[in-house]
Scaffold this active site. Structure first.
Site, PDB file in Angstrom:
ATOM      1  N   THR A  66      -3.968 -13.889  -7.598  1.00 56.15           N
ATOM      2  CA  THR A  66      -3.172 -13.196  -6.641  1.00 56.15           C
ATOM      3  C   THR A  66      -1.879 -12.992  -7.586  1.00 56.15           C
ATOM      4  OG1 THR A  66      -2.306 -14.979  -5.295  1.00 56.15           O
ATOM      5  CG2 THR A  66      -4.141 -14.539  -4.840  1.00 56.15           C
ATOM      6  N   ASP A 142      14.496   1.367  -4.354  1.00 51.33           N
ATOM      7  CA  ASP A 142      13.991  -0.065  -5.186  1.00 51.33           C
ATOM      8  C   ASP A 142      15.591  -0.599  -5.179  1.00 51.33           C
ATOM      9  OD1 ASP A 142      13.456  -2.488  -7.648  1.00 51.33           O
ATOM     10  OD2 ASP A 142      11.271  -1.695  -7.030  1.00 51.33           O
ATOM     11  N   ARG A 205       3.727  -7.609   2.286  1.00 54.40           N
ATOM     12  CA  ARG A 205       3.621  -8.750   2.828  1.00 54.40           C
ATOM     13  C   ARG A 205       4.377  -8.705   4.815  1.00 54.40           C
ATOM     14  NH1 ARG A 205       1.138 -10.084  -1.239  1.00 54.40           N
ATOM     15  NH2 ARG A 205       2.018 -11.462  -2.555  1.00 54.40           N
ATOM     16  N   GLU A 233      -0.522 -14.249   9.997  1.00 53.60           N
ATOM     17  CA  GLU A 233      -2.387 -14.561   9.533  1.00 53.60           C
ATOM     18  C   GLU A 233      -1.872 -15.844   9.703  1.00 53.60           C
ATOM     19  OE1 GLU A 233      -2.450 -12.689   6.459  1.00 53.60           O
ATOM     20  OE2 GLU A 233      -1.496 -10.507   6.663  1.00 53.60           O
ATOM     21  N   HIS A 250      -6.045  -7.871   6.303  1.00 51.27           N
ATOM     22  CA  HIS A 250      -5.389  -8.210   4.848  1.00 51.27           C
ATOM     23  C   HIS A 250      -5.703  -8.175   3.829  1.00 51.27           C
ATOM     24  CE1 HIS A 250      -2.131 -11.116   3.305  1.00 51.27           C
ATOM     25  NE2 HIS A 250      -2.799  -9.981   1.798  1.00 51.27           N
ATOM     26  N   GLY A 253      -6.117  -4.725  -1.049  1.00 47.96           N
ATOM     27  CA  GLY A 253      -6.720  -5.347  -2.641  1.00 47.96           C
ATOM     28  C   GLY A 253      -8.298  -5.486  -3.007  1.00 47.96           C
ATOM     29  N   TYR A 254      -8.878  -5.470  -1.682  1.00 47.24           N
ATOM     30  CA  TYR A 254     -10.200  -6.063  -2.132  1.00 47.24           C
ATOM     31  C   TYR A 254     -11.456  -5.458  -2.697  1.00 47.24           C
ATOM     32  CZ  TYR A 254      -9.211 -10.765   0.144  1.00 47.24           C
ATOM     33  OH  TYR A 254      -8.827 -11.845   0.656  1.00 47.24           O
TER      34      TYR A 254
END
Length: 335
Positions: A66, A142, A205, A233, A250, A253-254
């Site tokens: 991850t 940022d 997150r 979660e 969630h 990103g899969y």
């Protein structure tokens, strides 16, 4: 050597067996007894790697498939001679695909609207790049990069980005406290600053946004909510689930390619730590940015989050199952 591997990590079976004794285990099975005589652990975010798990073990490497490392006590590991490696950037294109698919399907027009990006790391950089290549005005907040003197952007304060953007997407790590605190970075006050009807995307997150406040703002129409990561979660805020335009378990990103990259990266970490050679054939190479994006249709045709939203709304208690059994999607091809 002995390596314990999370049994949900894809594309890794039979790659390490020639050089190690390999044990595949469910995340719930990672106990002090299991890892006591292991040399390396290959995990995901569901395995908490701290003193409670590792004290007295022979573990010398923790490689997580991850980007995030919130589940690893890095300071304790460093103090106890354990190397920590993550798959940095592995799923960044997949998350960018998710973000842009959700934005475009929820009314964001790159030719007319402004996108605010909070956090310009691996994922935020790709989201920004795609946005500009689609013709959008993209503004960035940022503070750590700004303090570091980086001049790749005209970095703006958070409040300015919230006020000026038609959509805001979050790509920060979860940091609790300190100058760069991101826990509940977005609460009632920040939501009130946003334009009425603006889109807020959280694929970073869960606790970066106060989920209760986000659900309330979505219910009144103040914002359009896009949520992939949740506080608490796998138990999630049902009001936010109901009121969000897009709500998924969630899985931003899969992507198939992202999972291959992650597996390649943890294998490379094993090679570096133990001086072995591992079969990495067929696994996805690092992401290469497209020279141009001819049309938003390339992204729209690659993924529609509507089915994933429907699945979660139909069975919110099945959050973990929906995530673990997810059929990895293909990233868009801009060639």
């Amino acid at each position: 050597m002995k390596i314990i591997i999370d049994n949900k990590i894809p594309f890794i079976h039979q790659r390490l067996e020639p050089v190690a004794e390999v044990v595949y285990a469910d995340p719930a099975e990672f106990t002090p007894e299991l890892v006591k005589d292991a040399d390396a652990l290959i995990v995901r975010t569901r395995t908490i790697c701290d003193a409670a798990l590792l004290e007295g073990s022979s573990v010398r490497l923790i490689a997580t498939a991850t980007i995030g490392m919130d589940h690893i006590d890095k300071s304790w590991c460093e103090e106890n001679g354990i190397t920590v490696a993550n798959a940095i950037g592995c799923n960044a294109p997949g998350v960018a695909q998710y973000v842009w698919a959700a934005l475009l399907r929820n009314g964001f027009d790159p030719k007319k609207h402004t996108l605010g990006v909070i956090g310009k790391g691996h994922i935020g950089s790709i989201v920004t790049d795609w946005g500009r290549k689609l013709g959008a005005k993209v503004i960035v907040c940022d503070p750590p990069r700004e303090r570091a003197g980086l001049t790749d952007e005209n970095y703006l304060p958070l409040d300015d980005v919230l006020r000026e953007s038609d959509a805001v997407t979050l790509h920060t790590p979860l940091i609790r406290g300190g100058i760069d605190n991101t826990f509940h970075l977005i609460e009632y006050h920040e939501l009130e600053l946003m334009k009425d009807g603006a889109i807020l995307v959280n694929a970073a997150r869960g606790p970066v946004v106060d989920n209760e406040d986000m659900g309330s703002a979505a219910a009144t129409g103040k914002i359009k909510a896009v949520v992939d990561v949740w506080e608490g979660e796998p138990v999630i805020d049902l009001t936010l689930l109901e009121e969000a335009m897009t709500a998924t378990p969630h899985i931003a990103g899969y992507s198939h390619e992202g999972k291959e990259r992650a597996t390649r990266m943890v294998l490379e970490a094993v090679e570096k730590a133990f001086g072995v050679t591992v079969d990495k054939s067929g696994l996805e190479a690092d992401y290469t940015a497209p020279e141009k994006i001819s049309s938003p249709q390339v992204i729209l045709l690659s993924y529609d989050p509507a089915d994933d939203t429907s699945a979660l709304r139909s069975a919110p208690s099945e959050f973990e199952k929906l995530r673990s059994e997810y059929e990895y999607r293909r990233e868009p091809s801009f060639k």
